[in-house]
Enzyme design. Structure first.
Site, PDB file in Angstrom:
ATOM      1  N   ARG A  68       0.860  -1.192   0.000  1.00  0.00           N
ATOM      2  CA  ARG A  68       0.000   0.000   0.000  1.00  0.00           C
ATOM      3  C   ARG A  68       0.892   1.237   0.000  1.00  0.00           C
ATOM      4  O   ARG A  68       1.604   1.509   0.975  1.00  0.00           O
ATOM      5  CB  ARG A  68      -0.912  -0.013   1.217  1.00  0.00           C
ATOM      6  N   GLU A 159     -12.435   4.909  -0.296  1.00  0.00           N
ATOM      7  CA  GLU A 159     -12.459   5.561   1.013  1.00  0.00           C
ATOM      8  C   GLU A 159     -12.647   7.077   0.921  1.00  0.00           C
ATOM      9  O   GLU A 159     -12.467   7.783   1.910  1.00  0.00           O
ATOM     10  CB  GLU A 159     -11.178   5.233   1.791  1.00  0.00           C
ATOM     11  N   ASP A 187     -11.391   5.971   6.961  1.00  0.00           N
ATOM     12  CA  ASP A 187     -11.071   7.160   6.174  1.00  0.00           C
ATOM     13  C   ASP A 187     -12.311   7.715   5.494  1.00  0.00           C
ATOM     14  O   ASP A 187     -12.476   8.936   5.379  1.00  0.00           O
ATOM     15  CB  ASP A 187     -10.008   6.825   5.118  1.00  0.00           C
ATOM     16  N   ASP A 357      -4.900   4.861  13.925  1.00  0.00           N
ATOM     17  CA  ASP A 357      -3.996   5.217  12.841  1.00  0.00           C
ATOM     18  C   ASP A 357      -4.450   6.561  12.283  1.00  0.00           C
ATOM     19  O   ASP A 357      -5.275   7.245  12.879  1.00  0.00           O
ATOM     20  CB  ASP A 357      -3.944   4.125  11.766  1.00  0.00           C
TER      21      ASP A 357
END
Length: 453
Positions: A68, A159, A187, A357
């Site tokens: 990613r 997202e 997100d 995160d």
């Protein structure tokens, strides 16, 4: 390279790239201590066995590695063009493809792709034009390394709102490359709050999953994936389980994702992955996907329904949300900025460890920015609550020898001020992203701490 790491300069990225090379080569090792015992996590070899006829065969010892990279909004000075920074994701693509050459050419200790492909998941894309740009960059990397067209496959993180409502066109823009779509609901929630920032105050975090838009968004992702021919050919993914210590609850709840048509999902640890794999034995996903393919598509109007408060919360509910969001934000930011830890298990006010995160930080900071803008919370109330939560965070991290307490000097503490800035600047932050503030604070902290050595 994205939400799980804190990489803000060339030195940080070099370590990230070295780890990626180690994964593809099969040599990466990660020592750790758990319950007083030392362990080393390493890439596992294939498992040799004999089948029913007595013939020798193997089973892969590893899941397929997906890399990613960062989104298009990030730029880096580790490479300069005419003295200016370049898109960090472009460099990520080139280095990832270079690292994967040892897999493609058979020179590594293990095999990642049995089909001769490189799998890159691209986050933070806003609609089909950005997907098309990503496809062009992947093609340039293939040309540079002399690889056949479409060797580099693309995972699309659904997202951001513009991608959600244009997902079918996003898939079409990279139809020859797409191997994976995924709902990143954390997100996506942050982007939803930012999108309706001026429309009115939004609901509390705990109520967001009950809003019409999020169910329609989750269903639409599956609907479009199935109608685009993903069944049996590409992955349809679901979001993260955010409570890494609550494995029993995960085992009970996360079976809902294959029932919703998902063929994969995010989990916070290898142990969680092993447990979640049980769900795919209990649910016949291809059969379930065939059933879901006959339902009417999720209405676009529901996806576009903003999660605004219908009834104003009382003072106690506002205070509770303020304290929880301030605690989560400051507890994550201080470890990101001072210790360079990109993904943390941060205790909440009840000392329950939650995975935090940049996506969860985006939600907390955007919600508070929204409530400040609409007058549910005052600036002085926000500052005093963050100061109160800083004491709690310091106490929870007291046993960490590397931790630097915030409360010694809140006015000059880089991490504490960054946590506040994420809220006060949140209304104007592009898409509510936290990276710009975090990276700036981390670079300042690294410079300050290195000058004291």
């Amino acid at each position: 390279m994205e939400d799980s790491v804190a990489a803000v300069d060339a030195d940080d990225k070099a370590r990230v790239y070295a780890n990626i090379c180690g994964v593809f080569r099969g040599t990466l090792e990660a020592p750790f201590v758990k319950d007083g015992k030392s362990f080393v996590r390493r890439v596992q070899p294939d498992v040799w066995l004999r089948d029913a006829r007595g013939d020798a065969t193997t089973l892969p010892g590893r899941a397929v590695c997906l890399i990613r990279t960062v989104g298009h909004h990030m730029f880096t000075n580790m490479v300069l063009f005419d003295g200016t920074t370049v898109p960090e994701g472009f460099v990520d693509c080139l280095v990832t493809t270079a690292a994967a050459l040892q897999d493609l050419r058979g020179t590594a200790n293990v095999v990642n792709s049995r089909m001769g492909s490189v799998y890159i998941v691209k986050p933070k894309m806003h609609g089909p034009r950005e997907v098309a740009l990503t496809s062009v960059i992947f093609g340039r990397a293939e040309e540079f390394f002399g690889l056949r067209r479409n060797t580099v496959k693309m995972g699309i993180m659904d997202e951001e709102r513009r991608t959600s409502v244009n997902l079918r066109e996003c898939i079409r823009a990279a139809a020859a490359r797409v191997f994976f779509i995924n709902t990143g609901f954390l997100d996506r929630t942050g982007d939803e709050i930012h999108t309706c920032m001026l429309a009115g105050p939004v609901v509390r975090k705990q109520d967001m999953r009950k809003e019409p838009w999020i169910r329609a968004y989750e269903d639409s992702n599956v609907d479009i994936g199935l109608h685009s021919g993903f069944a049996g050919k590409a992955q349809i993914g679901k979001g993260m389980w955010a409570r890494p210590d609550s494995m029993k609850a995960m085992l009970e709840a996360k079976i809902a994702e294959p029932m919703a048509g998902a063929s994969t999902a995010w989990v916070p640890s290898p142990a969680a992955a092993a447990l979640h794999s049980i769900h795919y034995h209990r649910v016949n996903v291809p059969e379930r996907q065939m059933q879901l393919a006959t339902r009417p598509p999720a209405p676009l109007d529901l996806i576009l329904t903003p999660p605004l408060l219908k009834v104003m919360p009382n003072r106690d509910d506002i205070e509770e949300e303020l304290r929880e969001s301030a605690k989560a934000s400051s507890g994550y930011v201080v470890r990101w900025v001072d210790l360079g830890i990109g993904c943390s298990k941060v205790p909440d006010l009840q000392n329950v460890g939650l995975m935090e995160d940049r996506a969860t930080l985006r939600i907390s900071s955007q919600l508070l920015a929204n409530w400040v803008h609409h007058g549910l919370v005052t600036e002085s109330q926000l500052r005093s609550t963050f100061a109160e939560m800083a004491k709690v965070v310091d106490q929870q991290n007291a046993r960490d020898n590397a931790y630097r307490p915030m409360c010694a000097n809140l006015d000059n503490n880089i991490a504490f001020q960054a946590a506040l800035r994420l809220v006060f600047d949140g209304r104007m932050a592009p898409n509510g992203y936290t990276e710009f503030t975090l990276h700036d604070a981390r670079r300042k902290a690294k410079s300050l701490f290195s000058s004291r050595l």
